[in-house]
Structures are given as structure tokens and as C-alpha cells.
Design an enzyme around this catalytic site. Sequence first.
Site, PDB file in Angstrom:
ATOM      1  N   GLY A 259       0.970  -1.281  -0.075  1.00  0.00           N
ATOM      2  CA  GLY A 259      -0.107  -0.014   0.034  1.00  0.00           C
ATOM      3  C   GLY A 259       0.852   1.309  -0.008  1.00  0.00           C
ATOM      4  O   GLY A 259       1.940   1.127  -0.319  1.00  0.00           O
TER       5      GLY A 259
ATOM      6  N   ASN B 167      -3.289  -7.868   0.368  1.00  0.00           N
ATOM      7  CA  ASN B 167      -4.478  -8.760  -0.668  1.00  0.00           C
ATOM      8  C   ASN B 167      -4.592  -7.795  -1.800  1.00  0.00           C
ATOM      9  O   ASN B 167      -5.442  -8.094  -2.605  1.00  0.00           O
ATOM     10  CB  ASN B 167      -5.469  -8.956   0.104  1.00  0.00           C
ATOM     11  CG  ASN B 167      -6.255  -7.474   0.437  1.00  0.00           C
ATOM     12  OD1 ASN B 167      -5.722  -6.588   0.226  1.00  0.00           O
ATOM     13  ND2 ASN B 167      -7.561  -7.851   0.995  1.00  0.00           N
TER      14      ASN B 167
ATOM     15  N   THR C  86      -6.260  -2.187  -1.882  1.00  0.00           N
ATOM     16  CA  THR C  86      -5.682  -1.057  -2.351  1.00  0.00           C
ATOM     17  C   THR C  86      -4.346  -0.677  -2.860  1.00  0.00           C
ATOM     18  O   THR C  86      -4.041   0.195  -3.370  1.00  0.00           O
ATOM     19  CB  THR C  86      -6.093   0.316  -1.148  1.00  0.00           C
ATOM     20  OG1 THR C  86      -5.242  -0.186   0.154  1.00  0.00           O
ATOM     21  CG2 THR C  86      -7.348   0.107  -0.887  1.00  0.00           C
TER      22      THR C  86
ATOM     23  N   ASP D  13      -4.788 -12.126   2.701  1.00  0.00           N
ATOM     24  CA  ASP D  13      -5.656 -11.131   3.203  1.00  0.00           C
ATOM     25  C   ASP D  13      -5.610 -11.401   4.999  1.00  0.00           C
ATOM     26  O   ASP D  13      -5.824 -12.766   5.306  1.00  0.00           O
ATOM     27  CB  ASP D  13      -7.160 -11.522   2.804  1.00  0.00           C
ATOM     28  CG  ASP D  13      -8.134 -10.539   3.365  1.00  0.00           C
ATOM     29  OD1 ASP D  13      -7.895 -10.105   4.294  1.00  0.00           O
ATOM     30  OD2 ASP D  13      -9.329 -10.134   2.788  1.00  0.00           O
ATOM     31  N   VAL D  14      -5.223 -10.688   5.652  1.00  0.00           N
ATOM     32  CA  VAL D  14      -5.096 -10.673   6.863  1.00  0.00           C
ATOM     33  C   VAL D  14      -6.387 -11.144   7.565  1.00  0.00           C
ATOM     34  O   VAL D  14      -6.070 -11.665   8.702  1.00  0.00           O
ATOM     35  CB  VAL D  14      -4.455  -9.552   7.772  1.00  0.00           C
ATOM     36  CG1 VAL D  14      -2.881  -9.283   7.272  1.00  0.00           C
ATOM     37  CG2 VAL D  14      -5.272  -8.316   7.557  1.00  0.00           C
TER      38      VAL D  14
ATOM     39  N   ASN E 277      -5.543 -11.898  14.007  1.00  0.00           N
ATOM     40  CA  ASN E 277      -4.487 -13.077  13.150  1.00  0.00           C
ATOM     41  C   ASN E 277      -3.219 -12.529  13.386  1.00  0.00           C
ATOM     42  O   ASN E 277      -2.248 -13.359  13.490  1.00  0.00           O
ATOM     43  CB  ASN E 277      -5.158 -13.348  11.856  1.00  0.00           C
ATOM     44  CG  ASN E 277      -6.302 -13.829  11.802  1.00  0.00           C
ATOM     45  OD1 ASN E 277      -6.672 -14.686  12.799  1.00  0.00           O
ATOM     46  ND2 ASN E 277      -7.155 -13.803  10.738  1.00  0.00           N
TER      47      ASN E 277
ATOM     48  N   TYR F  19     -14.445   2.508  10.239  1.00  0.00           N
ATOM     49  CA  TYR F  19     -12.899   2.650  10.566  1.00  0.00           C
ATOM     50  C   TYR F  19     -12.709   3.127  12.068  1.00  0.00           C
ATOM     51  O   TYR F  19     -11.740   2.711  12.612  1.00  0.00           O
ATOM     52  CB  TYR F  19     -12.624   3.716   9.323  1.00  0.00           C
ATOM     53  CG  TYR F  19     -11.106   3.794   9.333  1.00  0.00           C
ATOM     54  CD1 TYR F  19     -10.226   2.854   9.132  1.00  0.00           C
ATOM     55  CD2 TYR F  19     -10.419   5.155   9.490  1.00  0.00           C
ATOM     56  CE1 TYR F  19      -8.769   3.032   8.935  1.00  0.00           C
ATOM     57  CE2 TYR F  19      -8.877   5.408   9.478  1.00  0.00           C
ATOM     58  CZ  TYR F  19      -8.337   4.361   8.954  1.00  0.00           C
ATOM     59  OH  TYR F  19      -6.914   4.464   8.769  1.00  0.00           O
TER      60      TYR F  19
ATOM     61  N   LYS G 146     -10.606   0.570  14.107  1.00  0.00           N
ATOM     62  CA  LYS G 146      -9.334   0.949  14.717  1.00  0.00           C
ATOM     63  C   LYS G 146      -9.268   1.049  16.502  1.00  0.00           C
ATOM     64  O   LYS G 146      -8.113   0.771  16.883  1.00  0.00           O
ATOM     65  CB  LYS G 146      -8.729   2.342  14.262  1.00  0.00           C
ATOM     66  CG  LYS G 146      -8.522   2.047  12.469  1.00  0.00           C
ATOM     67  CD  LYS G 146      -7.190   1.354  12.562  1.00  0.00           C
ATOM     68  CE  LYS G 146      -6.693   1.392  11.230  1.00  0.00           C
ATOM     69  NZ  LYS G 146      -5.395   0.528  10.819  1.00  0.00           N
TER      70      LYS G 146
ATOM     71  N   ARG H 278      -8.793  10.813  -1.188  1.00  0.00           N
ATOM     72  CA  ARG H 278      -8.486  11.502  -0.117  1.00  0.00           C
ATOM     73  C   ARG H 278      -8.126  12.968  -0.759  1.00  0.00           C
ATOM     74  O   ARG H 278      -7.781  13.105  -2.009  1.00  0.00           O
ATOM     75  CB  ARG H 278      -7.436  10.822   0.701  1.00  0.00           C
ATOM     76  CG  ARG H 278      -7.879   9.984   1.763  1.00  0.00           C
ATOM     77  CD  ARG H 278      -6.866   9.337   2.360  1.00  0.00           C
ATOM     78  NE  ARG H 278      -6.354   8.201   1.759  1.00  0.00           N
ATOM     79  CZ  ARG H 278      -5.523   7.439   2.408  1.00  0.00           C
ATOM     80  NH1 ARG H 278      -5.197   7.383   3.624  1.00  0.00           N
ATOM     81  NH2 ARG H 278      -5.085   6.384   1.578  1.00  0.00           N
TER      82      ARG H 278
END
Length: 309
Positions: free
Chosen positions: A11, A33, A36, A55-56, A98, A144, A148, A185
Site C-alpha cells: 500500500g 491482498n 488498495t 488477506d490478513v 490474526n 474505521y 481501529k 483523499r
Amino acid sequence: MKTCLVTGGAGFIGSHLCRNLLKKGYRVICIDNLCTGSRKNISGLKGNFEFIEKDVKEGFEVKGHMDFIFHLASRASPLDFTKYPIDILLTNSIGTYNVLKLAMEKKARFLLASTSEVYGNPLEHPQKETYFGNVNSLGPRSCYDESKRFAESLTMNFHKKFGVDVRIARIFNCFGESMKADDGRVIPNFINQALKGKDITIYGIGKQTRSFCYVSDMVEGLEKLMFSKHNGMVFNLGSPNELSIIEVANLIKGLMGSDSEIVFKEALENDPERREPDISRARKLLDWEPKVSFEEGLKKTIEYFREGK
Ligand code: UDP
């Protein structure tokens, strides 16, 4: 040779981090993964570098020893908060779980990339690490913010309960090369609107503020935190240079010599009004503060998008 694992390593911030760690002589394993991130971001990374497309959220194994785990994997653009809320919630909860289990198994040090979003629409200004935040658990940003916050709690509880060596970085608005042009963004949006001669879109009246940190400074901050002795601590990482969004629009227009018109669109729901980190803790304990000025960082980012990389 010490090994670093970087989740989200393909990323925006992750790929800069992988590059810098390789330069410093670490072996780097990158897990991504590619939702993005992109192969292009890591295409130049050679030598002691391994890419695992994973993918985590899904269980995974990584063979061999590792010393440091930087956990950056998550979508981070507000545009994605409405498009992929469940994915974001699960990445930051199950995904973080994970990765923490992996850190425990490998006896590796773990750094969580958290966010200024944990402060929500802050009532304290500038925000110190001790501030609890003002978050709407049902709002459009909650997938989000709350995930987080959950990830922070999970991290601290792995530390307290199982003795995992952890640290948390709260990242405030980072920008620079390798952001996607259509990321959504504000910096890539304004630069690409100006490049195409389109209107520069401000959501609301543009008085909301942000403090932008150039990516090389952010990477340095993440490394300093990881390689410090501050086990079990949280640090704000960002720039204390607070600017309104209208100032940002005018600065970008000016630097690009653009004739684009600035237009005002409907304000976003729960858009934080002010955001500026108090970085005294990072200054004092990590001897870190941003070095690259906003204008300097913008020039490099504009160049990157101009070249259409
Ligand atoms: N913003 C804007 N126009 C855009 C994109 C963003 O006015 O085209 C505003 C947005 O409403 C927010 C600020 O810029 O107040 C920063 O938005 P961004 O999506 O970059 O990140 P955030 O800090 O909100 O996570």
C-alpha cells in the site's frame, strides 16, 4: 539478519516502509491482498524481499522467524468507508487478531498502525494521546474509527495478558508519492482535479482543518517507534502544521499554476472539524518530528502525479 513483516506492505505507506527497511539492511516480508495496494508499488523491491498475496482476515501462516511486525493492512480512505464498511471492520478486528497471534507465536515485536480517527470529531485541540475521543459509533466513519479503536484495545490486551511487545502509532493525515489518483483523499483529489483542469471540490465551506505529514517523515516515525524501547505505549505521529482545507486548495492551485475553479459541495456527515496532533511525546521520547515542509512534500507529490506514475 533481522526480519520485518509488513502487513499492507504494497500500500501507500507500507511500500515506502518496505523500501526503507530493505535499505537499512532488514529482510522484509510483505503481506498484502492488493485491495488498495498494488504490485507496481513494490515492483522495484529486490533482494531480501518476499511478497505474499494474502488477506490478513483469513488465517495465514508465515514460515521462519521474524523479529518485527508492522501491521498496516487496512483501507484508509473515507471514500471506502461507505463502499467497504464490513471489510474494514473485519480487517481491523479479525485481521488484527490474526496478526497479533502471529506476533505472539513468533515472539516478534508488534506495531499497530492506528489513526487520528480514533479521536473522532475531537473536542480537545490539539489532540494528545491521553484524549479519549468523540466518536459516533453509528456514523458513516464508524467502521474505521471503531474498528481501529477495537484494534488498539486488542493490541493493548495482548500486551497485558500475554506479554506481547507492542506499540501503537496514531497516524495523522499522511500524503506523498504512491497514493492512488482515485484514492478519494483530499491531496490526491485536489492535485488530480487541478491536473485535469477540473473543478477543485471542497466538501462544506472548507474551514475544517487537517495537519498533513509527508510520507518519508511518517516512515521515519514508524521505524523510530518500532526500534525504540517504548513497549506498551501509544504515540501520535503527524505534523503540527494545521491548515484549513481552503488553504490547502489555494496552495495546491498556486503551486500548480492551475486555473481550476474552487467549488463547494455538500459537507460530509461527521467530518471532523479540526485535527492537529500534539506530538510532544514523540518529540521527547522518540526524538522525532516531521522535517519535510508541507509545500516541499506537495511539490514532490505533484511531480509524481504529473509524471502519471
Ligand atoms: N475533502 C474535500 N474535498 C475532497 C476530499 C476531501 O474538501 O475532494 C475534505 C474532507 O471533507 C475532509 C478533509 O478534506 O474534511 C480531509 O479529507 P480526507 O478524505 O483526505 O481525509 P480525512 O482526514 O477526512 O480522513
